[in-house]
Scaffold this motif. Structure first.
Motif, PDB file in Angstrom:
ATOM      1  N   TRP A  49       0.821  -1.208   0.000  1.00  0.00           N
ATOM      2  CA  TRP A  49       0.000   0.000   0.000  1.00  0.00           C
ATOM      3  C   TRP A  49       0.855   1.258   0.000  1.00  0.00           C
ATOM      4  CZ3 TRP A  49      -4.842   0.655  -1.360  1.00  0.00           C
ATOM      5  CH2 TRP A  49      -5.706  -0.433  -1.339  1.00  0.00           C
ATOM      6  N   ALA A  50       1.987   1.226   0.704  1.00  0.00           N
ATOM      7  CA  ALA A  50       2.898   2.378   0.670  1.00  0.00           C
ATOM      8  C   ALA A  50       3.430   2.579  -0.749  1.00  0.00           C
ATOM      9  CB  ALA A  50       4.048   2.179   1.657  1.00  0.00           C
ATOM     10  N   SER A  66      -9.437  -1.240  -1.383  1.00  0.00           N
ATOM     11  CA  SER A  66      -9.373  -0.934   0.039  1.00  0.00           C
ATOM     12  C   SER A  66     -10.688  -1.297   0.736  1.00  0.00           C
ATOM     13  CB  SER A  66      -9.053   0.547   0.244  1.00  0.00           C
ATOM     14  OG  SER A  66      -8.896   0.861   1.599  1.00  0.00           O
ATOM     15  N   LEU A  67     -11.807  -0.954   0.108  1.00  0.00           N
ATOM     16  CA  LEU A  67     -13.116  -1.279   0.679  1.00  0.00           C
ATOM     17  C   LEU A  67     -13.301  -2.793   0.820  1.00  0.00           C
ATOM     18  CD1 LEU A  67     -16.017  -0.404   1.531  1.00  0.00           C
ATOM     19  CD2 LEU A  67     -16.634  -0.681  -0.886  1.00  0.00           C
ATOM     20  N   PRO A  99      -6.834   8.750  -5.451  1.00  0.00           N
ATOM     21  CA  PRO A  99      -7.327   7.782  -4.472  1.00  0.00           C
ATOM     22  C   PRO A  99      -6.245   6.818  -3.976  1.00  0.00           C
ATOM     23  CG  PRO A  99      -8.938   8.053  -6.212  1.00  0.00           C
ATOM     24  CD  PRO A  99      -7.701   8.810  -6.639  1.00  0.00           C
ATOM     25  N   SER A 100      -5.303   6.464  -4.833  1.00  0.00           N
ATOM     26  CA  SER A 100      -4.246   5.543  -4.396  1.00  0.00           C
ATOM     27  C   SER A 100      -3.377   6.177  -3.312  1.00  0.00           C
ATOM     28  CB  SER A 100      -3.380   5.119  -5.578  1.00  0.00           C
ATOM     29  OG  SER A 100      -2.797   6.245  -6.203  1.00  0.00           O
ATOM     30  N   ALA A 101      -3.149   7.471  -3.388  1.00  0.00           N
ATOM     31  CA  ALA A 101      -2.366   8.151  -2.352  1.00  0.00           C
ATOM     32  C   ALA A 101      -3.137   8.191  -1.041  1.00  0.00           C
ATOM     33  CB  ALA A 101      -1.996   9.565  -2.798  1.00  0.00           C
ATOM     34  N   VAL A 102      -4.431   8.486  -1.121  1.00  0.00           N
ATOM     35  CA  VAL A 102      -5.253   8.538   0.092  1.00  0.00           C
ATOM     36  C   VAL A 102      -5.284   7.169   0.764  1.00  0.00           C
ATOM     37  CG1 VAL A 102      -7.572   8.948   1.003  1.00  0.00           C
ATOM     38  CG2 VAL A 102      -6.657  10.449  -0.780  1.00  0.00           C
ATOM     39  N   THR A 103      -5.586   6.121  -0.015  1.00  0.00           N
ATOM     40  CA  THR A 103      -5.681   4.786   0.575  1.00  0.00           C
ATOM     41  C   THR A 103      -4.341   4.335   1.132  1.00  0.00           C
ATOM     42  OG1 THR A 103      -5.388   3.774  -1.603  1.00  0.00           O
ATOM     43  CG2 THR A 103      -7.652   4.009  -0.788  1.00  0.00           C
ATOM     44  N   LEU A 127      -1.813   6.193   2.223  1.00  0.00           N
ATOM     45  CA  LEU A 127      -1.422   6.963   3.404  1.00  0.00           C
ATOM     46  C   LEU A 127      -2.207   6.559   4.648  1.00  0.00           C
ATOM     47  CD1 LEU A 127      -0.890  10.427   1.716  1.00  0.00           C
ATOM     48  CD2 LEU A 127       0.838   9.140   3.006  1.00  0.00           C
ATOM     49  N   VAL A 128      -3.393   5.991   4.459  1.00  0.00           N
ATOM     50  CA  VAL A 128      -4.161   5.478   5.599  1.00  0.00           C
ATOM     51  C   VAL A 128      -3.811   4.011   5.856  1.00  0.00           C
ATOM     52  CG1 VAL A 128      -6.478   4.958   6.474  1.00  0.00           C
ATOM     53  CG2 VAL A 128      -6.057   7.111   5.263  1.00  0.00           C
ATOM     54  N   ASN A 129      -3.824   3.207   4.803  1.00  0.00           N
ATOM     55  CA  ASN A 129      -3.682   1.767   4.966  1.00  0.00           C
ATOM     56  C   ASN A 129      -2.284   1.327   5.379  1.00  0.00           C
ATOM     57  OD1 ASN A 129      -6.334   1.666   4.183  1.00  0.00           O
ATOM     58  ND2 ASN A 129      -5.921   0.950   2.127  1.00  0.00           N
ATOM     59  N   ALA A 130      -1.252   1.912   4.803  1.00  0.00           N
ATOM     60  CA  ALA A 130       0.109   1.460   5.100  1.00  0.00           C
ATOM     61  C   ALA A 130       0.453   1.567   6.589  1.00  0.00           C
ATOM     62  CB  ALA A 130       1.126   2.211   4.245  1.00  0.00           C
ATOM     63  N   PRO A 131       0.220   2.704   7.245  1.00  0.00           N
ATOM     64  CA  PRO A 131       0.573   2.748   8.668  1.00  0.00           C
ATOM     65  C   PRO A 131      -0.302   1.842   9.535  1.00  0.00           C
ATOM     66  CG  PRO A 131      -0.391   4.850   7.978  1.00  0.00           C
ATOM     67  CD  PRO A 131      -0.187   4.019   6.749  1.00  0.00           C
TER      68      PRO A 131
END
Length: 175
Positions: A24-25, A109-110, A150-154, A156-160
């Motif tokens: 995801w990162a 992501s969903l 959207p890939s940046a948003v997902t 930045l949330v999902n990776a951490p």
């Protein structure tokens, strides 16, 4: 509710979530805000390290108890992952065909976030709820985003969240 006796499962969560935190990162590198690039690099590196440690320790503890010890549990897990994969793939193809390919990351992501819910119960592991909530939230935020890909948003949330879940499971297994 985390079954601490199932150390192999905890190490496997660390391995899988570490690798997917890395993924995801990487996906977020498609178009992140410039100030987020270094953070994504750190998240990718740390996720890969935690994932490698989890994988090695899962291999070393392969004979430890697992939620997938019975054939029915393995089949149940396979069905959940199979449905997740098929729904992700079909939705991604549909989005690409109708001209919304940039929203594929939000869709994936969903679907991935929702698939964690039955896994919480299969593995008796409440730590899987955090990425479930985060990934569904990331999908909604990414779908509505007009300024950031959207890939940046997902990512930045999902990776951490995936990294933290991997690290928590690694720590629980080692404790």
């Amino acid at each position: 509710m985390v079954d601490l006796e199932r150390t192999r499962d905890l190490f496997m969560v660390a391995a899988i979530f570490g690798v997917f935190g890395f993924a995801w990162a990487g996906w977020a590198q498609e178009g992140p805000p410039p100030r987020a690039r270094a953070l994504l690099g750190v998240l990718a590196g740390a996720s890969l390290l935690v994932g490698a440690a989890g994988g090695y320790l899962a291999w070393r503890h392969w004979d430890d108890p697992s939620a997938l010890a019975g054939a029915e549990d393995g089949i149940r897990f396979g069905i959940i992952v199979g449905i997740e994969t098929a729904v992700s793939l079909i939705g991604s193809v549909v989005l690409a065909v109708v001209g919304h390919g940039r929203r594929i990351a939000a869709w994936v992501s969903l679907v991935v976030g929702l698939h964690f819910i039955p896994l919480v119960f299969l593995f008796d592991n409440l730590t899987l709820l955090a990425p479930a909530v985060a990934m569904v939230t990331a999908a909604v935020l990414a779908w509505r985003s007009s300024r950031t890909l959207p890939s940046a948003v997902t990512g930045l949330v999902n990776a951490p969240v995936l990294l933290l879940t991997a690290a928590a499971n690694l720590a629980l297994a080692l404790a």
